[in-house]
Scaffold this motif. Structure first.
Motif, PDB file in Angstrom:
ATOM      1  N   VAL A 119       0.830  -1.208   0.000  1.00 43.31           N
ATOM      2  CA  VAL A 119       0.000   0.000   0.000  1.00 43.31           C
ATOM      3  C   VAL A 119       0.864   1.258   0.000  1.00 43.31           C
ATOM      4  O   VAL A 119       0.493   2.273  -0.588  1.00 43.31           O
ATOM      5  N   SER A 120       2.021   1.196   0.632  1.00 43.15           N
ATOM      6  CA  SER A 120       2.896   2.375   0.676  1.00 43.15           C
ATOM      7  C   SER A 120       3.349   2.798  -0.712  1.00 43.15           C
ATOM      8  O   SER A 120       3.768   3.934  -0.911  1.00 43.15           O
ATOM      9  N   ARG A 121       3.227   1.886  -1.712  1.00 39.76           N
ATOM     10  CA  ARG A 121       3.645   2.196  -3.091  1.00 39.76           C
ATOM     11  C   ARG A 121       2.456   2.428  -4.021  1.00 39.76           C
ATOM     12  O   ARG A 121       2.642   2.580  -5.225  1.00 39.76           O
ATOM     13  N   HIS A 122       1.238   2.414  -3.514  1.00 38.97           N
ATOM     14  CA  HIS A 122       0.067   2.661  -4.356  1.00 38.97           C
ATOM     15  C   HIS A 122       0.137   4.049  -4.982  1.00 38.97           C
ATOM     16  O   HIS A 122       0.764   4.956  -4.453  1.00 38.97           O
ATOM     17  N   GLN A 123      -0.573   4.208  -6.104  1.00 42.52           N
ATOM     18  CA  GLN A 123      -0.590   5.497  -6.787  1.00 42.52           C
ATOM     19  C   GLN A 123      -1.630   6.448  -6.193  1.00 42.52           C
ATOM     20  O   GLN A 123      -1.384   7.626  -6.033  1.00 42.52           O
ATOM     21  N   ARG A 124      -2.819   5.929  -5.853  1.00 50.73           N
ATOM     22  CA  ARG A 124      -3.903   6.798  -5.366  1.00 50.73           C
ATOM     23  C   ARG A 124      -4.184   6.540  -3.890  1.00 50.73           C
ATOM     24  O   ARG A 124      -4.059   7.435  -3.071  1.00 50.73           O
ATOM     25  N   LEU A 125      -4.612   5.316  -3.585  1.00 50.95           N
ATOM     26  CA  LEU A 125      -4.954   4.977  -2.197  1.00 50.95           C
ATOM     27  C   LEU A 125      -3.695   4.489  -1.506  1.00 50.95           C
ATOM     28  O   LEU A 125      -3.543   3.324  -1.162  1.00 50.95           O
ATOM     29  N   SER A 126      -2.770   5.416  -1.268  1.00 50.78           N
ATOM     30  CA  SER A 126      -1.437   5.036  -0.816  1.00 50.78           C
ATOM     31  C   SER A 126      -1.134   5.582   0.568  1.00 50.78           C
ATOM     32  O   SER A 126      -1.835   6.452   1.086  1.00 50.78           O
ATOM     33  N   GLY A 127      -0.076   5.026   1.150  1.00 54.88           N
ATOM     34  CA  GLY A 127       0.470   5.573   2.384  1.00 54.88           C
ATOM     35  C   GLY A 127      -0.553   5.758   3.481  1.00 54.88           C
ATOM     36  O   GLY A 127      -1.322   4.856   3.817  1.00 54.88           O
ATOM     37  N   ILE A 128      -0.585   6.961   4.042  1.00 56.77           N
ATOM     38  CA  ILE A 128      -1.427   7.247   5.196  1.00 56.77           C
ATOM     39  C   ILE A 128      -2.906   7.207   4.823  1.00 56.77           C
ATOM     40  O   ILE A 128      -3.747   6.777   5.620  1.00 56.77           O
ATOM     41  N   ASP A 129      -3.262   7.626   3.611  1.00 58.78           N
ATOM     42  CA  ASP A 129      -4.659   7.548   3.190  1.00 58.78           C
ATOM     43  C   ASP A 129      -5.114   6.094   3.087  1.00 58.78           C
ATOM     44  O   ASP A 129      -6.241   5.758   3.474  1.00 58.78           O
ATOM     45  N   GLY A 130      -4.253   5.227   2.581  1.00 59.87           N
ATOM     46  CA  GLY A 130      -4.582   3.809   2.535  1.00 59.87           C
ATOM     47  C   GLY A 130      -4.728   3.225   3.927  1.00 59.87           C
ATOM     48  O   GLY A 130      -5.633   2.428   4.200  1.00 59.87           O
ATOM     49  N   LEU A 131      -3.830   3.630   4.829  1.00 61.05           N
ATOM     50  CA  LEU A 131      -3.898   3.182   6.219  1.00 61.05           C
ATOM     51  C   LEU A 131      -5.186   3.657   6.876  1.00 61.05           C
ATOM     52  O   LEU A 131      -5.865   2.891   7.579  1.00 61.05           O
ATOM     53  N   ALA A 132      -5.548   4.916   6.661  1.00 58.49           N
ATOM     54  CA  ALA A 132      -6.769   5.463   7.253  1.00 58.49           C
ATOM     55  C   ALA A 132      -7.993   4.691   6.779  1.00 58.49           C
ATOM     56  O   ALA A 132      -8.889   4.362   7.571  1.00 58.49           O
ATOM     57  N   THR A 133      -8.040   4.389   5.498  1.00 55.63           N
ATOM     58  CA  THR A 133      -9.174   3.638   4.953  1.00 55.63           C
ATOM     59  C   THR A 133      -9.229   2.238   5.540  1.00 55.63           C
ATOM     60  O   THR A 133     -10.297   1.754   5.943  1.00 55.63           O
ATOM     61  N   ALA A 134      -8.067   1.572   5.603  1.00 57.53           N
ATOM     62  CA  ALA A 134      -8.019   0.217   6.159  1.00 57.53           C
ATOM     63  C   ALA A 134      -8.453   0.196   7.620  1.00 57.53           C
ATOM     64  O   ALA A 134      -9.153  -0.723   8.060  1.00 57.53           O
ATOM     65  N   MET A 135      -8.076   1.227   8.396  1.00 57.94           N
ATOM     66  CA  MET A 135      -8.444   1.262   9.807  1.00 57.94           C
ATOM     67  C   MET A 135      -9.946   1.461   9.973  1.00 57.94           C
ATOM     68  O   MET A 135     -10.563   0.861  10.874  1.00 57.94           O
ATOM     69  N   CYS A 136     -10.548   2.258   9.124  1.00 63.19           N
ATOM     70  CA  CYS A 136     -12.005   2.440   9.195  1.00 63.19           C
ATOM     71  C   CYS A 136     -12.720   1.133   8.841  1.00 63.19           C
ATOM     72  O   CYS A 136     -13.726   0.773   9.471  1.00 63.19           O
ATOM     73  N   ILE A 137     -12.215   0.429   7.847  1.00 65.53           N
ATOM     74  CA  ILE A 137     -12.789  -0.870   7.485  1.00 65.53           C
ATOM     75  C   ILE A 137     -12.622  -1.850   8.645  1.00 65.53           C
ATOM     76  O   ILE A 137     -13.542  -2.604   8.987  1.00 65.53           O
ATOM     77  N   ALA A 138     -11.442  -1.833   9.280  1.00 62.71           N
ATOM     78  CA  ALA A 138     -11.180  -2.737  10.409  1.00 62.71           C
ATOM     79  C   ALA A 138     -12.145  -2.467  11.556  1.00 62.71           C
ATOM     80  O   ALA A 138     -12.595  -3.403  12.234  1.00 62.71           O
ATOM     81  N   ALA A 139     -12.467  -1.196  11.808  1.00 59.64           N
ATOM     82  CA  ALA A 139     -13.380  -0.865  12.904  1.00 59.64           C
ATOM     83  C   ALA A 139     -14.754  -1.480  12.680  1.00 59.64           C
ATOM     84  O   ALA A 139     -15.407  -1.952  13.626  1.00 59.64           O
ATOM     85  N   VAL A 140     -15.201  -1.490  11.429  1.00 57.12           N
ATOM     86  CA  VAL A 140     -16.498  -2.094  11.110  1.00 57.12           C
ATOM     87  C   VAL A 140     -16.431  -3.617  11.228  1.00 57.12           C
ATOM     88  O   VAL A 140     -17.317  -4.253  11.813  1.00 57.12           O
ATOM     89  N   LEU A 141     -15.359  -4.216  10.699  1.00 57.80           N
ATOM     90  CA  LEU A 141     -15.244  -5.675  10.697  1.00 57.80           C
ATOM     91  C   LEU A 141     -15.040  -6.245  12.098  1.00 57.80           C
ATOM     92  O   LEU A 141     -15.478  -7.362  12.388  1.00 57.80           O
ATOM     93  N   ALA A 142     -14.369  -5.483  12.971  1.00 58.09           N
ATOM     94  CA  ALA A 142     -14.106  -5.975  14.330  1.00 58.09           C
ATOM     95  C   ALA A 142     -15.262  -5.727  15.286  1.00 58.09           C
ATOM     96  O   ALA A 142     -15.263  -6.259  16.402  1.00 58.09           O
ATOM     97  N   LEU A 143     -16.251  -4.942  14.851  1.00 59.59           N
ATOM     98  CA  LEU A 143     -17.358  -4.595  15.730  1.00 59.59           C
ATOM     99  C   LEU A 143     -18.070  -5.821  16.312  1.00 59.59           C
ATOM    100  O   LEU A 143     -18.332  -5.870  17.520  1.00 59.59           O
ATOM    101  N   PRO A 144     -18.400  -6.856  15.520  1.00 62.97           N
ATOM    102  CA  PRO A 144     -19.088  -8.021  16.110  1.00 62.97           C
ATOM    103  C   PRO A 144     -18.266  -8.730  17.178  1.00 62.97           C
ATOM    104  O   PRO A 144     -18.824  -9.351  18.086  1.00 62.97           O
ATOM    105  N   PHE A 145     -16.925  -8.660  17.087  1.00 62.95           N
ATOM    106  CA  PHE A 145     -16.068  -9.329  18.061  1.00 62.95           C
ATOM    107  C   PHE A 145     -16.039  -8.580  19.402  1.00 62.95           C
ATOM    108  O   PHE A 145     -15.975  -9.199  20.462  1.00 62.95           O
ATOM    109  N   GLY A 146     -16.039  -7.247  19.340  1.00 64.42           N
ATOM    110  CA  GLY A 146     -15.722  -6.487  20.535  1.00 64.42           C
ATOM    111  C   GLY A 146     -16.796  -5.611  21.127  1.00 64.42           C
ATOM    112  O   GLY A 146     -16.629  -5.120  22.248  1.00 64.42           O
ATOM    113  N   ILE A 147     -17.901  -5.394  20.405  1.00 58.44           N
ATOM    114  CA  ILE A 147     -18.881  -4.417  20.872  1.00 58.44           C
ATOM    115  C   ILE A 147     -19.458  -4.780  22.241  1.00 58.44           C
ATOM    116  O   ILE A 147     -19.620  -3.917  23.112  1.00 58.44           O
ATOM    117  N   ALA A 148     -19.752  -6.058  22.467  1.00 59.93           N
ATOM    118  CA  ALA A 148     -20.353  -6.467  23.743  1.00 59.93           C
ATOM    119  C   ALA A 148     -19.417  -6.189  24.916  1.00 59.93           C
ATOM    120  O   ALA A 148     -19.834  -5.666  25.956  1.00 59.93           O
TER     121      ALA A 148
END
Length: 304
Positions: A163-192
């Motif tokens: 991701v650090s070498r991507h042309q558009r969704l690269s570096g910190i923007d790619g990381l930010a997007t992945a972290m937002c996706i992770a928050a949604v995917l991890a919600l069923p595991f941790g919300i309770a």
């Protein structure tokens, strides 16, 4: 300015913050179960990234391949955090860290090109052996989660480097997007498990601290380092993590290291100093960019 800073320094900064996060997590463990801590860490980091980077704009401009890679990274971040906290809940942190190091060692070994780098790898493994507090006593489930975390952490290095070498969704923007996706995917595991923290200001503040020090600052510094380091070099430098923990213990907590720990830190530092990136890896230039550079060398620019 960032280009003037050596990428190794970004990694050292990442390693320092990597060990500040657990200080907040200790406070959280007294109030929130491990799965709740994992999700709160991801959620708070995602909130910071969303406010800072507005990642949906980069997502809209990204290619389909880049979106798939970042989505896979988000899934990996969610599972990695869950497995890590379940592992350290049942095993000593030093044992989990030592198991985690095995994956990056394999990555570094695959890309070996010279005897010099082989020697650096051997020094790193030996140094971590002196530093790691490995105990075979513990829950079989804890070891299973630790091994899963090792596999996922290795995948983190591979995908984050890509991701650090991507042309558009690269570096910190790619990381930010992945972290937002992770928050949604991890919600069923941790919300309770996380719900009690929303009525506890201390736990909520600690969760924000964990997210910033464990998932925002170190991961951002990782991206800045990975953009200019070969993947195998970064993998080898993971050996600095236990060495950094020892140094922080000396400086911040005035903990006197044992002779074995002093030897371990020395060996790890020697390994990182000895290692040299090989030409076969093309650390910072992608294949298409190399082809364009060769074409420019063959065809000189015509004057206007």
């Amino acid at each position: 300015m960032p280009a003037r800073i050596r990428p190794e320094l970004y990694f050292v900064g990442s390693a320092v913050f990597h060990y500040l996060g657990p200080a907040f997590a200790v406070l959280l463990f007294a109030r929130v179960d491990p799965l709740g801590v994992a999700w709160l860490r991801i959620l708070s980091a995602a909130a910071v990234f969303a406010l800072w980077r507005r990642p949906w704009r980069a997502w809209a401009a990204a290619s389909t391949a880049e979106r798939h890679t970042v989505a896979a990274w988000g899934l990996l971040l969610a599972l990695m955090n869950v497995c890590f906290y379940l592992a350290i809940d049942q095993l000593a942190l030093g044992t989990v860290a030592a198991i985690e190091f095995a994956g990056p060692i394999l990555l570094a070994a695959v890309a070996l090109r010279t005897v010099r780098n082989l020697a650096a790898l051997a020094l790193a493994v030996t140094g971590v052996g002196f530093l790691a507090e490995v105990s075979l006593d513990g829950s079989p489930a804890g070891f299973a989660f630790a091994v899963a975390n090792m596999v996922l952490f290795t995948g983190y290095i591979v995908i984050a480097h890509r991701v650090s070498r991507h042309q558009r969704l690269s570096g910190i923007d790619g990381l930010a997007t992945a972290m937002c996706i992770a928050a949604v995917l991890a919600l069923p595991f941790g919300i309770a498990d996380a719900l009690p923290a929303f009525g506890d200001p201390v736990a909520l503040a600690a969760a924000i601290g964990v997210g910033i020090t464990s998932s925002v600052i170190p991961y951002v510094l990782d991206q800045l380092a990975m953009r200019r380091l070969a993947r195998s070099t970064y993998a080898l430098m993971v050996a600095l993590l236990p060495a950094t923990a020892t140094v922080i213990g000396i400086v911040v907590l005035t903990q006197i290291p044992s002779p074995a720990e002093v030897i371990g830190v020395g060996l790890v530092v020697a390994a990182v100093t000895l290692h040299r990136e090989g030409g076969g890896e093309a650390a910072t230039v992608s294949g298409p960019a190399r082809r364009r550079a060769r074409w420019r060398r063959r065809v000189p620019d015509t004057p206007p």
